[in-house]
Design an enzyme around this catalytic site. Structure first.
Site, PDB file in Angstrom:
ATOM      1  N   HIS A   9      42.220  49.053  34.963  1.00 55.55           N
ATOM      2  CA  HIS A   9      42.706  50.237  35.674  1.00 55.55           C
ATOM      3  C   HIS A   9      43.446  49.720  36.915  1.00 55.55           C
ATOM      4  O   HIS A   9      42.851  48.996  37.731  1.00 55.55           O
ATOM      5  CB  HIS A   9      41.542  51.104  36.164  1.00 55.55           C
ATOM      6  CG  HIS A   9      40.697  51.701  35.085  1.00 55.55           C
ATOM      7  ND1 HIS A   9      40.812  53.019  34.694  1.00 55.55           N
ATOM      8  CD2 HIS A   9      39.713  51.168  34.314  1.00 55.55           C
ATOM      9  CE1 HIS A   9      39.931  53.272  33.733  1.00 55.55           C
ATOM     10  NE2 HIS A   9      39.245  52.159  33.491  1.00 55.55           N
ATOM     11  N   ASN A  44      35.848  48.172  33.518  1.00 54.14           N
ATOM     12  CA  ASN A  44      34.483  48.576  33.213  1.00 54.14           C
ATOM     13  C   ASN A  44      34.016  47.870  31.946  1.00 54.14           C
ATOM     14  O   ASN A  44      34.805  47.670  31.021  1.00 54.14           O
ATOM     15  CB  ASN A  44      34.414  50.092  33.011  1.00 54.14           C
ATOM     16  CG  ASN A  44      34.834  50.855  34.255  1.00 54.14           C
ATOM     17  OD1 ASN A  44      34.510  50.459  35.368  1.00 54.14           O
ATOM     18  ND2 ASN A  44      35.569  51.944  34.068  1.00 54.14           N
ATOM     19  N   GLU A  74      34.350  53.630  28.519  1.00 52.42           N
ATOM     20  CA  GLU A  74      34.444  54.709  27.529  1.00 52.42           C
ATOM     21  C   GLU A  74      35.318  54.341  26.347  1.00 52.42           C
ATOM     22  O   GLU A  74      35.080  54.805  25.231  1.00 52.42           O
ATOM     23  CB  GLU A  74      34.987  55.981  28.190  1.00 52.42           C
ATOM     24  CG  GLU A  74      33.998  56.596  29.168  1.00 52.42           C
ATOM     25  CD  GLU A  74      34.567  57.798  29.908  1.00 52.42           C
ATOM     26  OE1 GLU A  74      35.751  58.120  29.707  1.00 52.42           O
ATOM     27  OE2 GLU A  74      33.825  58.374  30.712  1.00 52.42           O
ATOM     28  N   VAL A  75      36.346  53.564  26.599  1.00 48.95           N
ATOM     29  CA  VAL A  75      37.238  53.141  25.516  1.00 48.95           C
ATOM     30  C   VAL A  75      37.028  51.641  25.287  1.00 48.95           C
ATOM     31  O   VAL A  75      37.236  50.838  26.206  1.00 48.95           O
ATOM     32  CB  VAL A  75      38.711  53.446  25.850  1.00 48.95           C
ATOM     33  CG1 VAL A  75      39.611  52.940  24.734  1.00 48.95           C
ATOM     34  CG2 VAL A  75      38.918  54.943  26.074  1.00 48.95           C
ATOM     35  N   ILE A 105      45.483  59.286  31.425  1.00 49.97           N
ATOM     36  CA  ILE A 105      45.612  60.724  31.155  1.00 49.97           C
ATOM     37  C   ILE A 105      44.842  61.564  32.172  1.00 49.97           C
ATOM     38  O   ILE A 105      45.136  62.745  32.349  1.00 49.97           O
ATOM     39  CB  ILE A 105      45.146  61.021  29.704  1.00 49.97           C
ATOM     40  CG1 ILE A 105      45.757  62.301  29.184  1.00 49.97           C
ATOM     41  CG2 ILE A 105      43.628  61.045  29.604  1.00 49.97           C
ATOM     42  CD1 ILE A 105      45.602  62.485  27.680  1.00 49.97           C
ATOM     43  N   HIS A 130      40.725  46.830  29.056  1.00 50.29           N
ATOM     44  CA  HIS A 130      41.821  47.353  29.888  1.00 50.29           C
ATOM     45  C   HIS A 130      41.507  47.170  31.358  1.00 50.29           C
ATOM     46  O   HIS A 130      40.340  47.174  31.766  1.00 50.29           O
ATOM     47  CB  HIS A 130      42.096  48.830  29.602  1.00 50.29           C
ATOM     48  CG  HIS A 130      40.885  49.717  29.671  1.00 50.29           C
ATOM     49  ND1 HIS A 130      39.948  49.761  28.661  1.00 50.29           N
ATOM     50  CD2 HIS A 130      40.450  50.584  30.611  1.00 50.29           C
ATOM     51  CE1 HIS A 130      39.000  50.621  28.979  1.00 50.29           C
ATOM     52  NE2 HIS A 130      39.267  51.129  30.170  1.00 50.29           N
TER      53      HIS A 130
HETATM   54  P1  AMP Z   1      37.011  53.313  30.763  1.00 49.13           P
HETATM   55  O1  AMP Z   1      36.022  54.377  31.157  1.00 49.13           O
HETATM   56  O2  AMP Z   1      37.081  52.168  31.717  1.00 49.13           O
HETATM   57  O3  AMP Z   1      36.833  52.888  29.329  1.00 49.13           O
HETATM   58  O4  AMP Z   1      38.445  53.990  30.903  1.00 49.13           O
HETATM   59  C1  AMP Z   1      39.057  54.703  29.872  1.00 49.13           C
HETATM   60  C2  AMP Z   1      40.230  55.445  30.482  1.00 49.13           C
HETATM   61  O5  AMP Z   1      41.091  55.831  29.447  1.00 49.13           O
HETATM   62  C3  AMP Z   1      39.837  56.692  31.271  1.00 49.13           C
HETATM   63  O6  AMP Z   1      40.278  56.572  32.623  1.00 49.13           O
HETATM   64  C4  AMP Z   1      40.589  57.819  30.518  1.00 49.13           C
HETATM   65  O7  AMP Z   1      41.079  58.817  31.373  1.00 49.13           O
HETATM   66  C5  AMP Z   1      41.688  57.051  29.816  1.00 49.13           C
HETATM   67  N1  AMP Z   1      42.219  57.652  28.612  1.00 49.13           N
HETATM   68  C6  AMP Z   1      41.510  58.138  27.555  1.00 49.13           C
HETATM   69  N2  AMP Z   1      42.343  58.588  26.612  1.00 49.13           N
HETATM   70  C7  AMP Z   1      43.609  58.384  27.067  1.00 49.13           C
HETATM   71  C8  AMP Z   1      44.905  58.650  26.552  1.00 49.13           C
HETATM   72  N3  AMP Z   1      45.080  59.220  25.359  1.00 49.13           N
HETATM   73  N4  AMP Z   1      45.986  58.322  27.301  1.00 49.13           N
HETATM   74  C9  AMP Z   1      45.815  57.749  28.504  1.00 49.13           C
HETATM   75  N5  AMP Z   1      44.622  57.468  29.054  1.00 49.13           N
HETATM   76  C10 AMP Z   1      43.522  57.790  28.351  1.00 49.13           C
END
Ligand code: AMP
Length: 112
Positions: free
Chosen positions: A101, A86, A94-95, A30, A99
Site C-alpha cells: 500500500h 499486511n 485481505e487479498v 478501491i 502488495h
Molecule cells: P490488504 O487488506 O492489505 O490485503 O489490502 C487489500 C486492499 O485491496 C484493500 O485496501 C482493498 O480496498 C483493496 N481492493 C480490494 N479489491 C480491490 C479492487 N477491485 N480494486 C482495487 N483495490 C481493491
C-alpha cells in the site's frame, strides 16, 4: 490461487492503473485510506510475504523502484508517504496476492 489482483493484472476486471512494468502493476485502491492510495503488486502470484523466495529478490526490488517512481510522478516524494504490507490474519491481510500500500497526500498518524 488466483485472486482479484490477478484478474486486474489480466484485465478481466477494471482498475485505475497508474504504472506498469514487465513485473509490476500499480493501481488505485478501491477504498482509499488516504488522498493517495496506490496498490503495487507483482505480476507473479506470491500470496504473502511468507511465500517470497530468493528467486523473487528482483521482483521485490522492482516493487520498491515502482513505488519511488510513482511517488515522484504524483509529487509526494519530498513531502513523504507511507508503505505498508499486511501479512495474514494478524497483519490484517485481505487479498492473498502480495502488495504494497502506497499511502500519501496527508501527514500519517500512529502506525497502529
Ligand atoms: P490488504 O487488506 O492489505 O490485503 O489490502 C487489500 C486492499 O485491496 C484493500 O485496501 C482493498 O480496498 C483493496 N481492493 C480490494 N479489491 C480491490 C479492487 N477491485 N480494486 C482495487 N483495490 C481493491
Amino acid at each position: 490461487m488466483a485472486t482479484i489482483f490477478t484478474k486486474i493484472i489480466n484485465r478481466e476486471i477494471p482498475a485505475t492503473i497508474v504504472y506498469e512494468t514487465d513485473t509490476v502493476l500499480a493501481f488505485k485502491d478501491i477504498a482509499p485510506a488516504a488522498p493517495i492510495h496506490i496498490l503495487v503488486v507483482p505480476k507473479k502470484e506470491i500470496p504473502t510475504i511468507n511465500d517470497i523466495t530468493p528467486e523473487d529478490k528482483n521482483i521485490i526490488g522492482d516493487m520498491y523502484l515502482a513505488i519511488a517512481h510513482i511517488a515522484k510522478e504524483l509529487g509526494i516524494a519530498e513531502q513523504g508517504y507511507r508503505v505498508i504490507t499486511n501479512c495474514n490474519e494478524y497483519g490484517g491481510q485481505e487479498v492473498f496476492h502480495l502488495h504494497f500500500h502506497l499511502l500519501g497526500g496527508k501527514k500519517m498518524g500512529a502506525l497502529v
